[in-house]
Design an enzyme around this catalytic site. Structure first.
Site, mmCIF file in Angstrom:
data_model
loop_
_atom_site.group_PDB
_atom_site.id
_atom_site.type_symbol
_atom_site.label_atom_id
_atom_site.label_comp_id
_atom_site.label_asym_id
_atom_site.label_seq_id
_atom_site.Cartn_x
_atom_site.Cartn_y
_atom_site.Cartn_z
ATOM 1 N N GLN A 278 39.391 -25.101 -11.275
ATOM 2 C CA GLN A 278 40.337 -24.081 -11.722
ATOM 3 C C GLN A 278 41.353 -24.685 -12.688
ATOM 4 O O GLN A 278 41.887 -25.765 -12.457
ATOM 5 C CB GLN A 278 41.078 -23.478 -10.524
ATOM 6 C CG GLN A 278 40.222 -22.606 -9.641
ATOM 7 C CD GLN A 278 39.856 -21.279 -10.274
ATOM 8 O OE1 GLN A 278 40.353 -20.909 -11.333
ATOM 9 N NE2 GLN A 278 38.964 -20.546 -9.611
ATOM 10 N N GLU A 328 25.601 -25.013 -5.965
ATOM 11 C CA GLU A 328 26.187 -25.097 -7.314
ATOM 12 C C GLU A 328 25.108 -25.494 -8.310
ATOM 13 O O GLU A 328 24.259 -26.354 -8.027
ATOM 14 C CB GLU A 328 27.325 -26.127 -7.322
ATOM 15 C CG GLU A 328 27.852 -26.516 -8.686
ATOM 16 C CD GLU A 328 28.403 -25.347 -9.487
ATOM 17 O OE1 GLU A 328 28.168 -25.312 -10.708
ATOM 18 O OE2 GLU A 328 29.050 -24.480 -8.880
ATOM 19 N N ASN A 378 32.325 -17.369 -5.723
ATOM 20 C CA ASN A 378 33.287 -17.522 -6.825
ATOM 21 C C ASN A 378 32.478 -17.687 -8.109
ATOM 22 O O ASN A 378 32.410 -18.772 -8.678
ATOM 23 C CB ASN A 378 34.190 -18.732 -6.567
ATOM 24 C CG ASN A 378 35.284 -18.868 -7.610
ATOM 25 O OD1 ASN A 378 35.538 -17.942 -8.388
ATOM 26 N ND2 ASN A 378 35.918 -20.020 -7.653
ATOM 27 N N CYS A 406 37.263 -13.450 -11.588
ATOM 28 C CA CYS A 406 38.194 -13.660 -12.693
ATOM 29 C C CYS A 406 38.021 -12.586 -13.757
ATOM 30 O O CYS A 406 38.783 -12.531 -14.721
ATOM 31 C CB CYS A 406 38.001 -15.038 -13.319
ATOM 32 S SG CYS A 406 36.351 -15.307 -14.017
ATOM 33 N N GLU A 452 43.216 -13.775 -11.112
ATOM 34 C CA GLU A 452 42.084 -13.831 -10.194
ATOM 35 C C GLU A 452 42.297 -12.755 -9.133
ATOM 36 O O GLU A 452 43.425 -12.520 -8.696
ATOM 37 C CB GLU A 452 42.006 -15.204 -9.516
ATOM 38 C CG GLU A 452 41.771 -16.369 -10.461
ATOM 39 C CD GLU A 452 40.300 -16.598 -10.761
ATOM 40 O OE1 GLU A 452 39.444 -16.045 -10.046
ATOM 41 O OE2 GLU A 452 40.008 -17.349 -11.717
#
Length: 459
Positions: A278, A328, A378, A406, A452
Site C-alpha cells: 500500500q 498471490e 484485496n 480501491c 479504499e
C-alpha cells in the site's frame, strides 16, 4: 494520522448509495438509511441491526462548484505545476480541515515517473503526464509541487532528468519510434531508505552496449551528481513492453541492498522491487486494522488471504487464527511474505504463487470439513476473476468475506453482484449468496477524491 476511517469522497459515496439501492431493489440486501440532509454534509444515517452501523462523512468540498474539464492544456488558467496538481491532487487548493482532518503531505511510499516532452518541448523531462495519447497533446510536468509526492521522490526524479539530458541516448517516448530511456520508479520506507528502478528499452543494443549504459547510470548515482540522492539501491530493467514483471524481464540490481524493509503492525516486512505494498504506510495500518476488526477471526478460523501481496493482512492476524493461507500472482511478493513470516516467527502460514482462480478451488476442497474459513480479498483495480468468485460462492465453509476495493465501480461492482445474487447454475454460482452488511471507507489518499472501501459480507 493518515488513513482516517469512515470517510469517503462525495462521488464515490453517491455511487455506493446507488449501488446498494440496486441490491435493495433486487432483494439482495436489507437496507435502511435516513435521507441525506444535503451533499455539503453528506452522511449515511445509523441503520438497523445487521446493516450499516457506521456514520460515513465526506471529504468536504465546501465552496467548490463543479468545473468542466478545460479543452486546452496550456497554462492559461495557472502554471504548468498548478495544472498538474489539479489533475493528480484535485483537492490541493483546500485546507485539509475542509477536505478531512488532518493534513497529510508526502505520504506516498512509491511513485512512478514518466519521461516525455515537457512544457518547453524537451523530450527528456521526467514527471507526470497531462493530456491524452488519443488527442496527441501529452505534456510531461515535474512533480515538485504535488503535495502527495515526498521531496525525496521528486529529488530522485530531478536527478534522473539531469542524467537523461547528458546521455547521448534518446528517450523511448513511443515504442515503434525507437529510443531507450523510459520510466523511473522510486520506493521509500519510513526510515528514509530509497530504492530507484529505471526502465530501459534495449532496442537492438548488444550486451556490451547495454553494459556500458548500466555502468554509466550506476556511476552517476554513486559518484556523480546523483549521489546527492543517497540511494539505498538502484535497479535496472530491460523492458520491451509497457509493463514487465520480474519473471518476464528480471530486475537487475546495479548496486545497494536488494530489498527495503518496513515496520507495520509490529511486523518487519520485506519489500521487493516488484511487490505490491500500500502506497500510504500509516494509512495501511488503519486499513489493515479495519480489515482485522471486520473478519472476526479466532483460534478455530482459517484465514484465506486472496491477492495477498507481501502477506501483511494475513500475517498481522496469524496469531489470532488457526492458519493463514495466502495466494498471490507475483512470485517476488510471495517470497517476501514467506521471509516476513519466518523473520517474525510466524509458523502457521502458507503462501502460494499463481493465479487465484487456478489455486483457490484446490485449496478450498480440503476445507469442507466444518472448520470455519474467513476470506479476505484485496484485488487490483481489475477486480477478481469470475472463477475466483465461483470458488468463494461454492465453498460453504466461507461464512465471512471481507472485500477491499480501491475502485468500487467497474469490475468490483460485477464481483459484488455475483457474490450477492441468487444461485445460478448457468454461472456455476451454486452456493448460498452473501449479504453486504457493513462498509468502512478508509482514506489512504489525502488531497485526492479516492479512498479504499472495506466491505463486510456474511452468509
Amino acid at each position: 494520522m493518515a488513513g482516517l476511517k469512515r470517510r469517503v469522497p462525495m462521488h464515490s459515496l453517491r455511487y455506493f448509495i446507488s449501488m446498494v439501492g440496486l441490491f435493495s431493489k433486487s432483494g439482495l440486501l436489507p437496507w435502511y438509511a435516513r435521507n441525506p440532509p444535503g451533499w455539503s454534509q453528506l452522511f449515511l444515517g445509523t441503520v438497523c441491526k445487521g446493516d450499516f452501523t457506521h456514520v460515513v462523512a465526506t471529504k468536504c468540498q465546501k465552496g467548490q462548484k463543479s468545473q468542466k474539464k478545460p479543452s486546452h492544456l496550456g497554462p492559461l488558467d495557472g502554471s504548468w505545476q498548478e495544472r498538474l496538481a489539479d489533475v493528480v491532487t484535485p483537492l490541493w487548493r483546500l485546507s485539509y480541515e475542509e477536505q478531512l482532518k488532518p493534513v497529510i503531505n508526502g505520504y506516498r511510499n512509491k511513485s512512478t515517473f514518466s519521461v516525455n516532452r515537457g512544457p518547453d518541448g524537451n523530450p527528456k523531462t521526467v514527471g507526470y503526464y497531462l493530456g491524452t495519447w488519443r488527442d496527441g497533446n501529452i505534456v510531461c510536468v515535474r512533480s515538485n509541487n504535488l503535495k502527495n509526492i515526498p521531496e525525496k521522490h521528486s529529488q530522485v526524479a530531478q536527478y534522473y532528468e539531469v542524467f537523461l539530458r547528458q546521455s547521448p541516448l534518446e528517450p523511448c517516448l513511443v515504442f515503434h519510434e525507437g529510443g531507450y530511456w523510459r520510466e523511473l520508479i522510486v520506493r521509500t520506507n519510513s526510515q528514509g531508505h530509497t530504492m530507484a528502478i529505471i526502465t530501459f528499452h534495449p532496442q537492438k543494443l548488444s550486451q556490451e552496449e547495454l553494459h556500458v549504459q548500466k555502468e554509466t547510470v550506476k556511476e552517476f548515482f554513486i559518484r556523480g551528481p546523483g549521489a546527492a540522492c543517497d540511494l539505498t539501491s538502484l535497479y535496472f530493467q530491460e523492458s520491451t513492453m509497457t509493463r514487465c514483471s520480474h519473471q518476464q524481464s528480471p530486475y537487475q540490481l546495479l548496486f545497494g541492498e536488494p530489498y527495503i524493509f518496513e515496520e507495520l503492525l509490529s511486523l518487519k516486512i520485506r519489500i521487493s522491487p516488484d511487490a505490491f505494498f500500500q502506497i500510504n504506510t500509516a494509512g495501511a495500518e488503519m486499513l489493515y486494522r479495519t480489515v482485522g476488526e471486520l473478519t472476526g477471526v479466532n483460534s478455530d478460523t482459517i484465514l484465506l488471504d486472496i491477492c495477498c501481496g507481501t502477506g501483511v493482512i494475513g500475517l498481522s492476524l496469524a496469531q489470532h487464527t488457526s492458519q493463514v493461507l495466502g495466494i498471490e500472482l507475483v512470485e517476488q511478493a510471495v517470497e517476501d511474505a514467506r521471509w516476513t513470516a519466518a523473520f517474525n516467527g510466524i509458523t502457521n502460514s502458507e503462501f502460494h504463487t499463481g493465479r487465484a482462480e487456478k489455486i483457490l478451488p484446490g485449496l478450498l476442497k480440503s476445507k469442507e470439513d466444518g472448520q470455519s474459513v474467513v476470506a479476505v480479498v484485496n484485488p487490483a483495480r481489475a477486480g477478481l476473476h469470475y472463477k475466483v468468485i465461483q470458488a468463494i460462492r461454492n465453498c460453504g465453509a466461507i461464512r465471512t468475506l471481507v472485500f477491499v476495493s480501491c475502485k468500487l465501480h467497474g469490475e468490483s461492482t460485477r464481483n459484488i453482484i455475483e457474490l450477492c445474487c441468487p444461485p445460478d447454475s448457468a454461472k456455476k454460482h451454486l452456493g448460498e449468496p452473501f449479504v453486504l452488511q457493513q462498509a468502512v471507507p478508509v482514506d489512504l489518499f489525502p488531497h485526492t477524491p479516492h479512498c479504499e472501501l472495506v466491505l463486510l459480507f456474511t452468509r
